[in-house]
Structure formats: structure tokens, C-alpha cells
Motif scaffolding. Structure first.
Motif, PDB file in Angstrom:
ATOM      1  N   ARG A  56       0.901  -1.065   0.140  1.00 43.91           N
ATOM      2  CA  ARG A  56       0.125   0.024   0.325  1.00 43.91           C
ATOM      3  C   ARG A  56       1.420   1.693   0.189  1.00 43.91           C
ATOM      4  O   ARG A  56       1.012   2.278  -0.542  1.00 43.91           O
ATOM      5  CB  ARG A  56      -1.286   0.569   1.373  1.00 43.91           C
ATOM      6  CG  ARG A  56      -2.072  -0.772   1.091  1.00 43.91           C
ATOM      7  CD  ARG A  56      -3.026  -1.206   1.977  1.00 43.91           C
ATOM      8  NE  ARG A  56      -4.263  -1.492   1.313  1.00 43.91           N
ATOM      9  CZ  ARG A  56      -4.989  -1.956   2.390  1.00 43.91           C
ATOM     10  NH1 ARG A  56      -4.584  -2.116   3.294  1.00 43.91           N
ATOM     11  NH2 ARG A  56      -6.011  -2.707   2.754  1.00 43.91           N
ATOM     12  N   ALA A  57       1.496   1.280   1.002  1.00 42.76           N
ATOM     13  CA  ALA A  57       2.682   2.247   1.187  1.00 42.76           C
ATOM     14  C   ALA A  57       3.283   2.580  -0.033  1.00 42.76           C
ATOM     15  O   ALA A  57       3.541   3.809  -0.443  1.00 42.76           O
ATOM     16  CB  ALA A  57       3.598   2.758   1.790  1.00 42.76           C
ATOM     17  N   PHE A  58       3.805   1.407  -0.851  1.00 40.03           N
ATOM     18  CA  PHE A  58       4.482   1.831  -2.320  1.00 40.03           C
ATOM     19  C   PHE A  58       3.484   2.240  -3.010  1.00 40.03           C
ATOM     20  O   PHE A  58       4.439   3.552  -4.323  1.00 40.03           O
ATOM     21  CB  PHE A  58       5.228   0.407  -2.422  1.00 40.03           C
ATOM     22  CG  PHE A  58       6.046   0.384  -3.406  1.00 40.03           C
ATOM     23  CD1 PHE A  58       6.992   1.328  -4.074  1.00 40.03           C
ATOM     24  CD2 PHE A  58       5.860  -0.485  -4.700  1.00 40.03           C
ATOM     25  CE1 PHE A  58       7.851   1.456  -5.749  1.00 40.03           C
ATOM     26  CE2 PHE A  58       7.060  -0.361  -6.122  1.00 40.03           C
ATOM     27  CZ  PHE A  58       8.107   0.794  -6.286  1.00 40.03           C
ATOM     28  N   ALA A  59       2.297   1.546  -3.335  1.00 39.87           N
ATOM     29  CA  ALA A  59       1.670   1.821  -4.586  1.00 39.87           C
ATOM     30  C   ALA A  59       0.721   3.650  -4.759  1.00 39.87           C
ATOM     31  O   ALA A  59       0.944   3.792  -5.579  1.00 39.87           O
ATOM     32  CB  ALA A  59       0.011   1.296  -3.978  1.00 39.87           C
ATOM     33  N   ARG A  60       1.131   4.392  -2.899  1.00 36.65           N
ATOM     34  CA  ARG A  60       1.012   5.797  -2.475  1.00 36.65           C
ATOM     35  C   ARG A  60       1.908   6.271  -3.435  1.00 36.65           C
ATOM     36  O   ARG A  60       1.770   7.329  -4.067  1.00 36.65           O
ATOM     37  CB  ARG A  60       1.207   5.850  -1.416  1.00 36.65           C
ATOM     38  CG  ARG A  60      -0.556   5.397  -0.688  1.00 36.65           C
ATOM     39  CD  ARG A  60      -1.253   5.938  -1.927  1.00 36.65           C
ATOM     40  NE  ARG A  60      -1.604   7.302  -1.926  1.00 36.65           N
ATOM     41  CZ  ARG A  60      -2.670   8.193  -0.847  1.00 36.65           C
ATOM     42  NH1 ARG A  60      -3.542   7.641   0.235  1.00 36.65           N
ATOM     43  NH2 ARG A  60      -2.601   9.224  -0.819  1.00 36.65           N
ATOM     44  N   VAL A  71      14.491   2.915  -2.070  1.00 33.65           N
ATOM     45  CA  VAL A  71      16.230   2.941  -1.050  1.00 33.65           C
ATOM     46  C   VAL A  71      15.985   3.905   0.149  1.00 33.65           C
ATOM     47  O   VAL A  71      16.062   3.060   0.849  1.00 33.65           O
ATOM     48  CB  VAL A  71      17.416   3.383  -1.897  1.00 33.65           C
ATOM     49  CG1 VAL A  71      18.185   3.540  -0.863  1.00 33.65           C
ATOM     50  CG2 VAL A  71      17.225   2.158  -3.536  1.00 33.65           C
ATOM     51  N   ALA A  72      15.567   5.120  -0.101  1.00 34.58           N
ATOM     52  CA  ALA A  72      14.825   5.787   1.005  1.00 34.58           C
ATOM     53  C   ALA A  72      13.825   5.879   2.387  1.00 34.58           C
ATOM     54  O   ALA A  72      13.979   5.721   2.759  1.00 34.58           O
ATOM     55  CB  ALA A  72      15.234   7.628   1.078  1.00 34.58           C
ATOM     56  N   GLY A  73      13.247   5.482   1.128  1.00 36.12           N
ATOM     57  CA  GLY A  73      11.831   5.722   1.325  1.00 36.12           C
ATOM     58  C   GLY A  73      11.332   4.113   2.809  1.00 36.12           C
ATOM     59  O   GLY A  73      11.492   3.814   3.598  1.00 36.12           O
ATOM     60  N   PHE A  74      11.781   2.637   1.446  1.00 38.68           N
ATOM     61  CA  PHE A  74      11.123   1.539   1.379  1.00 38.68           C
ATOM     62  C   PHE A  74      12.973   0.874   2.293  1.00 38.68           C
ATOM     63  O   PHE A  74      12.972  -0.729   2.801  1.00 38.68           O
ATOM     64  CB  PHE A  74      11.013   1.002   1.296  1.00 38.68           C
ATOM     65  CG  PHE A  74      10.017   0.810   0.678  1.00 38.68           C
ATOM     66  CD1 PHE A  74       8.319   0.574   1.787  1.00 38.68           C
ATOM     67  CD2 PHE A  74       9.500   1.685  -0.652  1.00 38.68           C
ATOM     68  CE1 PHE A  74       7.334   1.040   0.957  1.00 38.68           C
ATOM     69  CE2 PHE A  74       7.715   1.496  -0.180  1.00 38.68           C
ATOM     70  CZ  PHE A  74       7.173   1.563   0.070  1.00 38.68           C
ATOM     71  N   GLY A  75      14.150   1.655   2.440  1.00 36.77           N
ATOM     72  CA  GLY A  75      15.281   0.959   3.082  1.00 36.77           C
ATOM     73  C   GLY A  75      16.140  -0.639   2.085  1.00 36.77           C
ATOM     74  O   GLY A  75      16.852  -1.469   2.299  1.00 36.77           O
ATOM     75  N   MET A  76      15.463  -0.592   0.885  1.00 35.30           N
ATOM     76  CA  MET A  76      15.828  -1.261   0.280  1.00 35.30           C
ATOM     77  C   MET A  76      17.378  -1.306  -0.045  1.00 35.30           C
ATOM     78  O   MET A  76      18.031  -0.212  -0.119  1.00 35.30           O
ATOM     79  CB  MET A  76      15.352  -2.367  -0.805  1.00 35.30           C
ATOM     80  CG  MET A  76      13.765  -1.810  -0.582  1.00 35.30           C
ATOM     81  SD  MET A  76      13.198  -2.519  -2.315  1.00 35.30           S
ATOM     82  CE  MET A  76      11.741  -3.403  -2.056  1.00 35.30           C
ATOM     83  N   SER A  77      17.942  -2.376  -0.787  1.00 33.81           N
ATOM     84  CA  SER A  77      19.649  -2.278  -0.845  1.00 33.81           C
ATOM     85  C   SER A  77      19.698  -2.069  -2.115  1.00 33.81           C
ATOM     86  O   SER A  77      18.630  -1.169  -3.139  1.00 33.81           O
ATOM     87  CB  SER A  77      20.160  -3.511  -0.353  1.00 33.81           C
ATOM     88  OG  SER A  77      19.813  -4.483  -1.155  1.00 33.81           O
TER      89      SER A  77
END
Length: 173
Positions: A27-31, A131-137
Motif C-alpha cells: 500500500r505504501a509503495f502504491a501511494r 532505497v530511502a523510503g523502504f530501506g532496500m539495498s
């Protein structure tokens, strides 16, 4: 127990539970792709439908979150291409948000951030959120965006510069 679509799978029930656990992140990514919450919900629903329909294609040992984000990104791009090709015309005035002045400073800053994020190119916004929002590598983001890690680093740097400039009222354009 057969999985969705009638295909038998050893890990399917456990994997389907893990998919459900990732719905808030979806949901957060979809926004980040949409401006209206109902559009984000539709995108999440389409992503879940596609994921559960092809759950047997998920490779154990890889990141389920990255797999789902890739599905969402592809679903959004497909929908975007269809919308731009169909050109439905102007929106109905009943669909427009009700204009209200934010009464609190955080609401104002949130609006400014959303506006600044909206002004970024789609590639830069996507990498910044991943990267910054979800903290992915960088590697996970590169896999989702189907590009090299160096490209992710470059896009992220440019996105941060553009966002900083936008937030200070100095667009780089």
C-alpha cells in the motif's frame, strides 16, 4: 492443498501468508505511484491478484518483497500505458479532492514533500522511495528497476539533489 488457480505447491499456504503480511508495504509503495488512495488500493489489488495467480513462479530464497514490488511496478506501467493511449479526458469535478487549507505545520510540510516528490521524474522518484523510503539495498532496487546498481546510485543521487532543490523552492529544471 491446491494453491490459487488450482496449481499444487508445497510452500503456497505459507507463501500466501507472507504475501498478506506485506500488504502494508505494498500500500505504501502504491501511494508513490498514485495521487488518490482508491487508485493505490486498486493497484495493490491488481498486484495481489497477479502475484497469487503466479505464486508457483516465485523462487524460494529470493526476496518476496522485491518480487511483489516488481509485479506492482509492471502493473502500474501497464495501466499507465493503457490510460495514456485511451486519453479518457478531463476528470469529473466530483472526483476532485475537496480543497482544505492545512491547519498544522506537518500537514504543510507533508504537502510540500508530496509536491516535490511529484515533480521528480518517475525513475528518480521510484529509486528514492525504494532505497530511502523502504530501506532496500541498491541490489534489490536494481533488480526491481531492471537496471545496474550504478544506475540506481546515480538516480538516487540526482533524486536527492532534485528533492532538496524542490523543497527549498529552487527547481533544477
Amino acid at each position: 492443498m491446491p494453491a490459487i488457480g488450482g496449481h499444487a505447491s508445497r510452500q503456497s499456504p505459507l507463501l500466501e501468508e507472507q504475501v498478506v503480511d506485506l500488504i502494508p508495504a505494498l500500500r505504501a509503495f502504491a501511494r508513490t505511484f498514485t495521487s488518490a488512495s482508491f487508485e493505490a488500493d486498486d493497484l495493490v489489488q491488481e498486484t495481489l491478484l497477479r502475484a497469487l495467480r503466479s505464486i508457483e513462479q516465485f523462487e524460494p530464497g529470493t526476496s518476496l518483497k522485491s518480487w511483489l514490488f516488481t509485479i506492482m511496478r509492471n502493473a502500474f506501467r501497464t495501466q499507465y500505458k493503457i490510460r495514456t493511449r485511451e486519453s479518457p479526458g478531463s476528470t469529473n469535478c466530483a472526483e476532485l479532492p475537496i480543497p482544505t487549507a492545512p491547519s498544522q505545520e506537518w500537514s504543510v510540510l507533508n504537502g510540500e514533500l508530496r509536491s516535490a516528490l511529484g515533480a521528480l521524474s518517475p525513475e528518480h522518484r521510484e529509486v528514492l522511495v525504494l532505497v530511502a523510503g523502504f530501506g532496500m539495498s541498491y541490489k534489490e532496487a536494481a533488480d526491481i528497476c531492471d537496471c545496474a546498481i550504478g544506475t540506481i546510485k546515480s538516480r538516487l543521487s540526482r533524486a536527492r539533489d532534485e528533492l532538496t532543490a524542490q523543497m527549498h523552492g529552487n527547481p533544477l529544471n
